[in-house]
Write a protein that holds these residues in place. Structure first.
Motif, PDB file in Angstrom:
ATOM      1  N   GLU A 165       0.834  -1.201   0.000  1.00 10.11           N
ATOM      2  CA  GLU A 165       0.000   0.000   0.000  1.00 10.11           C
ATOM      3  C   GLU A 165       0.872   1.257   0.000  1.00 10.11           C
ATOM      4  N   PHE A 166       1.962   1.221   0.759  1.00  5.06           N
ATOM      5  CA  PHE A 166       2.849   2.382   0.776  1.00  5.06           C
ATOM      6  C   PHE A 166       3.422   2.640  -0.621  1.00  5.06           C
ATOM      7  N   VAL A 167       3.822   1.587  -1.295  1.00  8.25           N
ATOM      8  CA  VAL A 167       4.344   1.724  -2.661  1.00  8.25           C
ATOM      9  C   VAL A 167       3.269   2.283  -3.579  1.00  8.25           C
ATOM     10  N   HIS A 168       2.049   1.790  -3.436  1.00  8.59           N
ATOM     11  CA  HIS A 168       0.948   2.248  -4.289  1.00  8.59           C
ATOM     12  C   HIS A 168       0.760   3.757  -4.203  1.00  8.59           C
ATOM     13  N   TRP A 169       0.849   4.293  -3.003  1.00  9.12           N
ATOM     14  CA  TRP A 169       0.566   5.716  -2.800  1.00  9.12           C
ATOM     15  C   TRP A 169       1.780   6.621  -3.003  1.00  9.12           C
ATOM     16  N   THR A 170       2.953   6.055  -3.172  1.00  9.03           N
ATOM     17  CA  THR A 170       4.155   6.901  -3.259  1.00  9.03           C
ATOM     18  C   THR A 170       4.941   6.705  -4.550  1.00  9.03           C
ATOM     19  N   THR A 171       4.352   6.035  -5.513  1.00  6.57           N
ATOM     20  CA  THR A 171       5.035   5.834  -6.790  1.00  6.57           C
ATOM     21  C   THR A 171       4.067   6.103  -7.935  1.00  6.57           C
ATOM     22  N   GLY A 172       4.605   6.080  -9.158  1.00  2.00           N
ATOM     23  CA  GLY A 172       3.765   6.250 -10.338  1.00  2.00           C
ATOM     24  C   GLY A 172       3.108   7.609 -10.394  1.00  2.00           C
ATOM     25  N   LEU A 173       1.911   7.658 -10.934  1.00  5.44           N
ATOM     26  CA  LEU A 173       1.206   8.927 -11.132  1.00  5.44           C
ATOM     27  C   LEU A 173       0.655   9.505  -9.840  1.00  5.44           C
ATOM     28  N   LYS A 174       0.693   8.738  -8.757  1.00  3.55           N
ATOM     29  CA  LYS A 174       0.269   9.283  -7.475  1.00  3.55           C
ATOM     30  C   LYS A 174       1.388  10.091  -6.805  1.00  3.55           C
ATOM     31  N   ASN A 227      -1.407  13.367   2.440  1.00  2.00           N
ATOM     32  CA  ASN A 227       0.010  13.239   2.770  1.00  2.00           C
ATOM     33  C   ASN A 227       0.226  13.003   4.258  1.00  2.00           C
ATOM     34  N   ALA A 228      -0.686  13.529   5.071  1.00  2.48           N
ATOM     35  CA  ALA A 228      -0.627  13.224   6.502  1.00  2.48           C
ATOM     36  C   ALA A 228      -0.956  11.757   6.754  1.00  2.48           C
ATOM     37  N   PHE A 229      -1.926  11.208   6.022  1.00  6.86           N
ATOM     38  CA  PHE A 229      -2.256   9.785   6.152  1.00  6.86           C
ATOM     39  C   PHE A 229      -1.050   8.916   5.755  1.00  6.86           C
ATOM     40  N   ILE A 230      -0.350   9.331   4.712  1.00  9.05           N
ATOM     41  CA  ILE A 230       0.811   8.558   4.244  1.00  9.05           C
ATOM     42  C   ILE A 230       1.952   8.651   5.256  1.00  9.05           C
ATOM     43  N   TYR A 231       2.119   9.824   5.859  1.00  8.53           N
ATOM     44  CA  TYR A 231       3.099   9.958   6.947  1.00  8.53           C
ATOM     45  C   TYR A 231       2.762   8.984   8.073  1.00  8.53           C
ATOM     46  N   ARG A 232       1.480   8.908   8.391  1.00  6.89           N
ATOM     47  CA  ARG A 232       1.041   8.012   9.461  1.00  6.89           C
ATOM     48  C   ARG A 232       1.267   6.552   9.081  1.00  6.89           C
ATOM     49  N   LEU A 233       1.028   6.208   7.816  1.00  6.79           N
ATOM     50  CA  LEU A 233       1.266   4.851   7.331  1.00  6.79           C
ATOM     51  C   LEU A 233       2.738   4.476   7.496  1.00  6.79           C
ATOM     52  N   ALA A 234       3.641   5.373   7.106  1.00  3.67           N
ATOM     53  CA  ALA A 234       5.074   5.107   7.255  1.00  3.67           C
ATOM     54  C   ALA A 234       5.458   4.966   8.730  1.00  3.67           C
ATOM     55  N   SER A 235       4.890   5.825   9.573  1.00  5.45           N
ATOM     56  CA  SER A 235       5.177   5.749  11.013  1.00  5.45           C
ATOM     57  C   SER A 235       4.696   4.429  11.604  1.00  5.45           C
ATOM     58  N   ASN A 236       3.492   4.019  11.193  1.00  6.32           N
ATOM     59  CA  ASN A 236       2.948   2.753  11.692  1.00  6.32           C
ATOM     60  C   ASN A 236       3.785   1.567  11.233  1.00  6.32           C
ATOM     61  N   LEU A 237       4.232   1.602   9.969  1.00 13.47           N
ATOM     62  CA  LEU A 237       5.093   0.526   9.472  1.00 13.47           C
ATOM     63  C   LEU A 237       6.378   0.450  10.289  1.00 13.47           C
ATOM     64  N   SER A 238       6.926   1.603  10.625  1.00  9.74           N
ATOM     65  CA  SER A 238       8.136   1.617  11.453  1.00  9.74           C
ATOM     66  C   SER A 238       7.872   0.952  12.802  1.00  9.74           C
ATOM     67  N   LYS A 239       6.730   1.268  13.411  1.00 10.52           N
ATOM     68  CA  LYS A 239       6.381   0.671  14.706  1.00 10.52           C
ATOM     69  C   LYS A 239       6.145  -0.826  14.568  1.00 10.52           C
ATOM     70  N   PHE A 240       5.424  -1.219  13.534  1.00 10.78           N
ATOM     71  CA  PHE A 240       5.105  -2.639  13.350  1.00 10.78           C
ATOM     72  C   PHE A 240       6.377  -3.476  13.163  1.00 10.78           C
ATOM     73  N   PHE A 241       7.284  -2.987  12.338  1.00 12.11           N
ATOM     74  CA  PHE A 241       8.511  -3.738  12.094  1.00 12.11           C
ATOM     75  C   PHE A 241       9.401  -3.754  13.344  1.00 12.11           C
ATOM     76  N   SER A 242       9.322  -2.712  14.148  1.00 13.58           N
ATOM     77  CA  SER A 242      10.079  -2.699  15.405  1.00 13.58           C
ATOM     78  C   SER A 242       9.546  -3.779  16.351  1.00 13.58           C
ATOM     79  N   ILE A 243       8.210  -3.907  16.422  1.00 16.43           N
ATOM     80  CA  ILE A 243       7.601  -4.943  17.260  1.00 16.43           C
ATOM     81  C   ILE A 243       8.010  -6.324  16.776  1.00 16.43           C
ATOM     82  N   LEU A 244       8.167  -6.466  15.457  1.00 17.77           N
ATOM     83  CA  LEU A 244       8.558  -7.745  14.871  1.00 17.77           C
ATOM     84  C   LEU A 244      10.069  -7.981  14.910  1.00 17.77           C
ATOM     85  N   SER A 245      10.785  -7.017  15.538  1.00 17.72           N
ATOM     86  CA  SER A 245      12.248  -7.087  15.670  1.00 17.72           C
ATOM     87  C   SER A 245      12.965  -7.030  14.324  1.00 17.72           C
TER      88      SER A 245
END
Length: 540
Positions: A269-278, A387-405
């Protein structure tokens, strides 16, 4: 409350309310349903056949096709007969052919889904904290609605060629009335109600339905219909997962299993919103560039046509704008319409160039007209809230991957989030107004724009979306937070009945005097996370 996700796994998607063989098919390609064929859409909408009691194109495409293979063969014969007539001049003859076909092969939308059993009960753990007896009764009544909003496809709809539903592994929660499908960003607020009602299992199912669609399509469609796959909606799936995890006091094995399944798919989803014509790169004139995102319906130029679910009104609009009738041809305005729908703000003066808003107000007033709708250009806007939603998506991914070590990925998304936040602050924050503003791009149809100074291209009219970044945690200092709170207080949007969507009375639904629940929730929650003045403002 315990998080009911222990037995849910994307590798073993079985819906207890549907035959197992249905789960094997995931609709991927071009329309596999007769209801979406161009000739079918054109003739039924033009002759106003099978559009329901309110002449609604959505009624047609949400219907059930009986005996899909036989219907396809019969349609070819009916189409051959229709070709003998001029649709405009011989409308009665064509209409008779269509009505005969509909009587034999079409059934109303209500036969596509049925209620799925859910225990609503009367027990809400927090009900005793509500002082008003009337409000207690209201809460119980709202809780009872889940019994009619939790649905699954009927046995008759098991053949995916018979209807336009997208196959998903679990039952879905729907808005109700004419909407018999799960919607993307609506699901976030449905989940808040489900969690408050103690229905974590249904929340888990909603999340896995959306993850399934994301995995199949590369983005989460607007809704669970085949005709929605050309556009998404505001990316809040990671926020739904965060809400579900926050509902439990302790991080358990099942939570880790959920994150392990979800995190790699959310990266899509992050790739979808941050690449191509978007994706759009803007330069400030001094050589410094920033990458941000916009809404942009994913449909090829040669295929961009009217939305099937709003076929009649879209064709009428483009016909008015172009003067061309007959079978609809691809037109850029159709993309703008679809893109506005992707934003969730369909439709609004927000998507009209600011210098044109005043002209339209003087010329059209607050009457909803083709002139307002045809002037909207959401593909030329870099939205503050998206763009605020996308910032939040990136922040959440950072948290999720941290929880997963997975620290390397966690740090990568932490860096990406900081870069996005910097771009939001440098490009979309308006220091003079004290809020985040949408940025209007020029007329050049490319993804790289040289714009500077940025505030000269801001949409400076007051829209509730200007303060959504506060909910996403985009304030970078106490001074900026205070300024945003003050500007919202003085914006004119705060009305007796809530926060108005805008101050422009265009006749469109995402404008004054309407106030939308998602906006109220995000603004109140955002204010509650600030200072005493913000909390006081949010409690009014």
């Amino acid at each position: 409350a315990a998080c009911g996700v222990s037995h849910l796994d994307l590798r073993h998607q079985q819906n207890p309310c549907r035959p197992a063989e249905m789960e094997a098919e995931a609709w991927r390609g071009a329309p596999s349903c007769l209801l979406l064929e161009p000739s079918f859409l054109y003739l039924f909408n033009t002759c106003e056949v099978w559009l329901g009691p309110n002449t609604d194109s959505k009624y047609l495409v949400d219907s059930l096709v009986v005996n899909p293979d036989g219907a396809a063969k019969a349609w070819r014969a009916a189409l051959e007969r229709c070709s003998e007539f001029d649709v405009k001049k011989d409308r009665c003859q064509v209409k008779e052919i269509l009505e005969c076909f509909a009587a034999q092969f079409l059934r109303e939308p209500g036969q596509v889904v049925e209620r799925c059993r859910v225990d609503v009960g009367n027990s809400l753990p927090w009900l005793h904290t509500v002082r008003s007896a009337d409000m207690q009764q209201f809460a119980v009544a709202v809780n009872q609605l889940w019994a009619s909003l939790y649905v699954t496809p009927t046995v008759e709809a098991a053949d995916t060629k018979s209807n336009t539903l997208l196959p998903v592994p679990y039952p879905i929660t729907v808005p109700g009335d004419r909407f018999g499908e799960q919607y993307y960003w609506d699901s976030y607020w449905a989940m808040q109600g489900l969690l408050a009602s103690g229905k974590t299992e249904i929340c888990s199912q909603s999340i896995f339905n959306l993850l399934h669609l994301l995995k199949i399509h590369g983005s989460v469609p607007n809704g669970t219909r085949k005709y929605y796959t050309s556009r998404s909606q505001p990316p809040l799936l990671s926020e739904m997962i965060r809400s579900l995890l926050s509902d439990s006091c302790v991080m358990e094995t099942r939570h880790l299993q959920l994150l392990a399944s979800a995190a790699p798919i959310l990266e899509q989803e992050f790739v979808h919103w941050t690449t191509g014509l978007k994706s759009v790169t803007v330069e400030d004139g001094s050589g410094r560039s920033f990458t941000l995102s916009r809404y942009y319906a994913d449909v090829n130029e040669q295929d961009v046509g009217p939305r099937p679910e709003a076929y009649k009104q879209d064709v009428e609009l483009v016909t008015w704008a172009t003067g061309e009738g007959g079978l609809p041809k691809p037109h850029p305005l159709y993309r703008e319409i679809r893109t506005a729908a992707e934003s969730g703000w369909d439709f609004s003066s927000r998507w009209v160039r600011p210098h044109n808003v005043g002209k339209l107000l003087r010329r059209c007033g607050h009457e909803q007209t083709h002139e307002w709708r045809s002037s909207q250009e959401p593909t030329r806007v870099i939205p503050a809230d998206l763009n605020a939603f996308i910032y939040r998506l990136a922040s959440n991914l950072s948290k999720f991957f941290s929880i997963l070590s997975e620290e390397e990925k966690s740090k990568r998304y932490e860096t990406i989030a900081k870069e996005r936040l910097d771009a939001i602050t440098q490009v979309l924050w308006n220091e003079q107004l004290g809020c985040w503003c949408d940025l209007w791009m020029g007329d050049e149809r490319d993804d790289k724009q040289q714009i500077g100074p940025f505030n000269a291209h801001h949409n400076t009219r007051a829209y509730a979306s200007n303060w959504i970044p506060m909910w996403c945690g985009c304030s970078t200092s106490a001074a900026q937070t205070s300024k945003a709170i003050e500007s919202l207080d003085q914006s004119g949007l705060l009305q007796v009945g809530g926060v108005a969507t805008s101050l422009v009375e265009s006749g469109e639904q995402w404008d004054f005097p309407n106030a939308w629940p998602p906006l109220q929730h995000m603004l109140i929650e955002g204010l509650s996370q600030t200072n005493s003045k913000g909390r006081e403002l949010g409690s009014r």
